[in-house]
Scaffold this active site. Structure first.
Site, PDB file in Angstrom:
ATOM      1  N   ALA A   1      -0.735  -1.645  11.920  1.00 20.93           N
ATOM      2  CA  ALA A   1      -1.273  -0.931  13.082  1.00 20.93           C
ATOM      3  C   ALA A   1      -0.435  -1.140  14.347  1.00 20.93           C
ATOM      4  CB  ALA A   1      -2.720  -1.371  13.313  1.00 20.93           C
TER       5      ALA A   1
ATOM      6  N   GLY B   1      -7.190  -1.543  -1.770  1.00 20.75           N
ATOM      7  CA  GLY B   1      -6.153  -2.529  -2.061  1.00 20.75           C
ATOM      8  C   GLY B   1      -5.042  -1.914  -2.896  1.00 20.75           C
TER       9      GLY B   1
ATOM     10  N   LYS C   1     -13.577   3.733   8.501  1.00 21.06           N
ATOM     11  CA  LYS C   1     -12.909   2.669   7.723  1.00 21.06           C
ATOM     12  C   LYS C   1     -13.148   1.304   8.370  1.00 21.06           C
ATOM     13  CE  LYS C   1     -10.262   0.655   4.682  1.00 21.06           C
ATOM     14  NZ  LYS C   1      -9.708  -0.526   5.186  1.00 21.06           N
TER      15      LYS C   1
ATOM     16  N   MET D   1       0.821  -1.212   0.000  1.00 18.91           N
ATOM     17  CA  MET D   1       0.000   0.000   0.000  1.00 18.91           C
ATOM     18  C   MET D   1       0.859   1.268   0.000  1.00 18.91           C
ATOM     19  SD  MET D   1      -3.201  -0.729  -0.187  1.00 18.91           S
ATOM     20  CE  MET D   1      -4.251   0.539   0.511  1.00 18.91           C
TER      21      MET D   1
ATOM     22  N   HIS E   1     -16.466   0.258   7.363  1.00 20.52           N
ATOM     23  CA  HIS E   1     -16.357  -0.151   5.946  1.00 20.52           C
ATOM     24  C   HIS E   1     -15.909  -1.615   5.881  1.00 20.52           C
ATOM     25  CE1 HIS E   1     -13.743  -1.028   2.503  1.00 20.52           C
ATOM     26  NE2 HIS E   1     -14.489  -0.192   1.784  1.00 20.52           N
ATOM     27  N   ASN E   2     -14.905  -1.946   6.671  1.00 21.94           N
ATOM     28  CA  ASN E   2     -14.391  -3.311   6.632  1.00 21.94           C
ATOM     29  C   ASN E   2     -15.394  -4.308   7.189  1.00 21.94           C
ATOM     30  OD1 ASN E   2     -12.133  -2.065   5.655  1.00 21.94           O
ATOM     31  ND2 ASN E   2     -10.704  -3.225   6.912  1.00 21.94           N
TER      32      ASN E   2
ATOM     33  N   SER F   1      -9.032   2.767   1.504  1.00 21.74           N
ATOM     34  CA  SER F   1      -9.528   1.501   0.972  1.00 21.74           C
ATOM     35  C   SER F   1      -9.290   1.405  -0.528  1.00 21.74           C
ATOM     36  CB  SER F   1     -11.023   1.358   1.246  1.00 21.74           C
ATOM     37  OG  SER F   1     -11.492   0.162   0.652  1.00 21.74           O
TER      38      SER F   1
ATOM     39  N   ASN G   1      -4.861   0.538   8.866  1.00 23.53           N
ATOM     40  CA  ASN G   1      -6.126   0.178   9.514  1.00 23.53           C
ATOM     41  C   ASN G   1      -5.941   0.178  11.028  1.00 23.53           C
ATOM     42  OD1 ASN G   1      -7.978  -0.197   7.419  1.00 23.53           O
ATOM     43  ND2 ASN G   1      -7.141  -2.217   6.939  1.00 23.53           N
TER      44      ASN G   1
ATOM     45  N   LYS H   1      -7.497  -9.599   9.970  1.00 16.65           N
ATOM     46  CA  LYS H   1      -6.491  -8.787  10.659  1.00 16.65           C
ATOM     47  C   LYS H   1      -7.077  -7.985  11.806  1.00 16.65           C
ATOM     48  CE  LYS H   1      -3.693  -8.004   6.589  1.00 16.65           C
ATOM     49  NZ  LYS H   1      -4.867  -7.921   5.707  1.00 16.65           N
TER      50      LYS H   1
ATOM     51  N   GLU I   1     -17.641  -4.897   4.492  1.00 16.49           N
ATOM     52  CA  GLU I   1     -16.868  -5.700   3.521  1.00 16.49           C
ATOM     53  C   GLU I   1     -16.866  -7.189   3.909  1.00 16.49           C
ATOM     54  OE1 GLU I   1     -12.748  -4.225   2.605  1.00 16.49           O
ATOM     55  OE2 GLU I   1     -12.138  -6.166   3.399  1.00 16.49           O
TER      56      GLU I   1
END
Ligand code: 6PG
Length: 630
Positions: A242, A295, A348, A174, A351-352, A293, A267, A424, A355
Site C-alpha cells: 500500500a 492468500g 476488504k 500475490m 473483512h480483515n 482475499s 490492501n 500490517k 479476520e
C-alpha cells in the site's frame, strides 16, 4: 474482436467454435440458427442454397456482427464459403477468419457419422464446389481433434496478436499467483517487476522460466516496454504494498492513455483509494480499488475479489475478475461490483477486521483448552475436527487443526513460534473508522489491541513474574466445559460478524454506497480467509434481515449458548486466561440486549459537571433538560 470459424458442412465449425468461444470467454453464435425456415427445408431435401437464398441470411449476420463487436466480441460459426460472402460479413475491421480445412474423404466420413443435422451428406459436394478457400486467416487441418484445433488456433492468434490483454505490476507472492491464475485460464498476461540491483533482478523472467507450459505470459523490468505491450484500453493490476502505490502511479500515469484502467489489488486504505480514483478520473483514467482475499493459494486458484470504483472501469475488467475468482456453492464467481470510490477496499478492510477477531477467538479457545484444561494439542485438533464437521466449519478452523498437528522433529512447531503478533494495518484502520462513525466495534478492536499487547513481550515476561497466576478452587467438568466452549465460540463468531457488518451498514448509509450485504457475504463464502459455513448462512439471512442478532435462527442459537458462554468467559478469566475477543463479544451481546442500561448515570454525570443536558424517559425525544445538581 470477431472470430469467424468457417468451412464446408461437416468440418466441425460448431464444435470448434463453441470450444474456442469458451477459451476466449466470448459468446458463441451459430450461423445455422439464423437460416430462414424455407432455406432449412431446402437443405433438408438436399437442395443446395444459391446466392439469392443466402443473401438475406448473410445480411442479417452482417448487421449483427457490429452489435456483437460493440458488446466485447464473439465467435461465429459460419460456412462463409465464397469471398463475396466474407466481404458481406466484414462489417467491422477486426475479424479473425479461422478456416477448417479438410479433404473430401475426411469430411464425408465425419458427415456420415453425424445424425440430427439438417444438412444431408450429399450437400457436401455442392459446398465444395462453391468453396473459395481464403488466402488469409488461420487455416487448421480438421483431422486433428477439436481440442488440438482450438489449441492451434489459440497459439496462432497469440502469435498474430502479440499484445497482452492484462498487465500485472509487482510479482511478490500475490502478484505472481494472480498473474499465473490469469494466464492458466488463457489470458495473455504481461508481468512487470521493478529492477532493484542485487535484490530484485530479472524477477519476471524467472517466473516465465518456472512456468514453461504457459506460453501466454511475457515479462518486463522496464515499465515503458511493459505498458507498450498491453492492448488498449490497458488493464493494469498493481500488486504492490500500500505504501508504494502513489510512487508507482507517479511513473505509470504519464505512460497511460484516456480510458485505461488501473486496479489496485492490495490492501490500501479506502480513503487513499477514493483520492486516487478522483486523481485518475481527472486524467481520463479509471482507478479500481479491489480488495483481494485468499492468500497465496487463493490468488493462484481462486480468490474472493471486492472491486470498487468507477463502474465504467469495472465493466472493462469484470470478465477477468470473474474468470479468476473462486466459485460459490452455486458456481457463481466470488466477486461482484461493491460500490463507488474506495468501497471495495473498505469492504476488504472490514473483512480483515473480522479476520483478526476470528483468529484471536480461535487463539483464546485454544488457550482455554490447552492451558486451563490441560488438553494436548493433538487432542485439541481432534475437538476442532469435530466442530469443523458439526456446524462450525471454516477455513481458519481448518488451518488451525493443521497447525496443531505440525511437528518439527518431536516437538510442536507452534511452541517454537514467538508469541508476538504482527499486523500490517487493516485491522487497526477498521477500528479507527468504527470510532469515526461511532459504531461499537468490540470484538474487532479487542483483536487489534490483543495483537498490540502481544507485541509487548519483554514487559509481559516481567509482569508474569510479578503476578503469578492463582488458580481458583473450582472443579471443572471437562466434557460439559467443552460443550459450553463450542457454544461460546459459535456465539462469538456470530457477534463478531454482526459487528463487522454493522460498520459496513453505517458507512454505506452515510456515504450512499448502497452496499449489498447478502452479496458481500456470498462473495465471502469461498476464496477468502473468513470463508465458513456461517458465511453461507449470512448470505441467506442478509437477503431478508438487516440485523443478524434479530434473525430468528440466530436468536435461537444465541439464546441456547448464552449461559454456557457466560460461564466459559467467567471461568477462563478466573483462571487467568486472557479472553479479549470472547469477553468483548459477550459484553457486546449483553449490552445490545439490555433495554434499560446504566447510561442514564453517565448522562447525569455529564450534566452535573459540565451542564451537558440530558433527555428524559418521560418526555418526547429531542427535548433537553438541565438540573442544578447541588
Ligand atoms: C486475506 C488476508 C490478507 C493478509 C492480511 C494479513 O484476506 O487474504 O487478509 O490480506 O493476510 O492482510 O494482515 P496482517 O499482516 O495485518 O495480519
Amino acid at each position: 474482436m470477431i472470430y469467424i470459424v468457417m468451412g464446408v458442412t461437416g468440418s466441425g465449425k460448431t464444435t470448434v467454435g463453441q470450444r474456442l468461444a469458451e477459451r476466449l470467454r466470448l459468446p458463441f453464435y451459430d450461423a445455422d440458427d439464423y437460416h430462414p425456415r424455407p432455406s432449412i427445408d431446402k437443405m433438408r431435401q438436399g437442395i443446395p442454397l444459391n446466392d439469392a437464398d443466402r443473401a438475406p441470411w448473410l445480411a442479417q449476420l452482417a448487421s449483427l456482427i457490429p452489435v456483437w463487436e460493440a458488446n466485447g466480441g464473439a465467435v461465429l460459426a459460419c460456412s462463409a464459403l465464397k469471398e463475396e460472402y466474407r466481404k458481406t460479413l466484414q462489417t467491422v475491421p477486426d475479424i479473425s477468419w479461422i478456416y477448417l480445412d479438410g479433404s473430401r474423404d475426411t469430411i464425408l466420413q465425419r458427415l456420415q457419422a453425424r445424425h440430427a443435422h439438417f444438412m444431408p451428406p450429399a450437400m457436401l459436394e455442392s459446398q465444395l464446389q462453391s468453396l473459395e478457400k481464403p488466402a488469409y486467416g488461420i487455416h487448421v487441418d480438421v483431422s486433428l481433434s477439436p481440442e488440438q484445433i482450438v489449441q492451434e488456433v489459440i497459439s496462432k492468434l497469440d502469435h498474430m496478436n502479440p499484445q497482452s490483454e492484462f498487465g500485472v505490476i509487482g510479482l511478490g507472492v500475490m502478484g505472481k499467483s494472480l498473474a499465473l491464475n490469469l494466464a492458466s485460464r488463457g489470458v495473455r498476461v504481461a508481468m512487470y517487476n521493478r529492477h532493484v540491483p542485487g535484490k530484485e533482478e530479472g524477477i519476471a523472467t524467472q517466473v516465465i522460466a518456472e512456468n514453461p507450459s504457459l506460453t501466454n505470459i511475457k515479462g518486463f523490468d522496464k515499465l515503458e516496454e511493459f505498458v507498450q505491450s498491453l492492448e488498449k484500453p490497458r488493464k493494469v493490476l498493481l500488486m504492490i504494498y500500500a505504501g508504494a502505490i502513489d510512487a508507482q502511479l507517479d511513473v505509470l500515469i504519464p505512460l497511460l492513455e484516456s480510458g485505461d484502467v488501473v486496479i489496485d489489488g492490495g490492501n490500501s486504505y479506502y480513503k487513499d483509494t477514493a483520492r486516487r480514483t478522483a486523481l485518475l478520473s481527472g486524467k481520463g483514467l479509471h482507478f479500481v480499488g479491489a480488495g483481494i482475499s485468499g492468500g497465496e493459494e487463493g490468488a493462484r486458484k481462486g480468490p474472493s475479489i471486492m472491486p470498487g470504483g468507477p463502474r465504467e472501469g469495472y465493466e472493462q475488467i469484470a470478465k477477468y475478475l470473474e474468470l479468476i475468482a473462486a466459485r460459490d456453492s452455486k458456481g457463481k464467481p466470488c466477486t461482484t461490483y461493491i460500490g463507488p470510490d474506495g468501497a471495495g477496499h473498505f469492504v476488504k478492510m472490514v473483512h480483515n477486521g473480522i479476520e483478526y477477531a476470528e483468529m484471536q477467538a480461535l487463539a483464546e479457545v485454544y488457550s482455554l483448552l490447552r492451558f486451563m484444561l490441560g488438553i494436548a494439542p493433538a487432542e485439541i485438533a481432534g475437538i476442532f475436527k469435530d466442530w469443523q464437521k458439526n456446524s462450525l466449519g471454516s477455513y481458519l478452523l481448518e488451518i488451525t487443526i493443521d497447525i496443531l498437528q505440525k511437528k518439527e522433529g518431536d516437538e510442536l512447531l507452534l511452541d517454537k513460534i514467538l508469541d508476538q503478533a504482527e499486523q500490517k494495518g487493516t485491522g487497526g484502520w477498521s477500528a479507527a473508522v468504527a470510532l469515526e462513525y461511532g459504531v461499537p466495534y468490540d470484538t474487532l478492536s479487542a483483536a487489534v489491541m490483543a495483537r498490540a499487547l502481544s507485541a509487548m513481550k519483554t514487559e509481559r515476561v516481567k509482569a508474569a513474574a510479578l503476578y503469578q497466576k492463582q488458580s481458583p478452587s473450582v472443579t471443572i467438568n471437562e466434557k460439559s466445559f467443552v460443550t459450553s466452549l463450542k457454544q461460546a465460540y459459535q456465539a462469538t463468531r456470530i457477534i463478531n460478524h454482526e459487528i463487522g457488518f454493522s460498520l459496513m451498514r453505517e458507512v454505506s448509509v452515510q456515504l450512499n454506497w448502497e452496499l449489498n450485504f447478502s452479496e458481500i457475504a456470498r462473495i465471502w463464502t469461498n476464496g477468502c480467509i473468513i470463508r465458513s459455513q456461517l458465511m453461507e448462512e449470512l448470505a441467506e439471512i442478509y437477503k431478508h434481515e438487516q440485523r443478524l442478532l434479530m434473525a430468528p435462527p440466530i436468536v435461537d442459537k444465541i439464546r441456547n449458548a448464552r449461559q454456557g458462554f457466560a460461564s466459559v468467559v467467567a471461568l477462563g478469566l478466573q483462571y487467568g486466561i486472557p479472553l479479549p475477543v470472547l469477553s468483548s463479544a459477550l459484553n457486546y451481546f449483553i449490552g445490545y440486549s439490555t433495554a434499560d442500561s446504566a447510561a442514564n448515570l453517565l448522562q447525569a454525570q455529564r450534566d452535573y459537571f459540565g451542564a451537558h443536558t440530558y433527555q428524559r424517559k418521560d418526555k418526547t425525544t429531542g427535548e433537553y433538560f438541565h438540573t442544578q445538581w447541588k
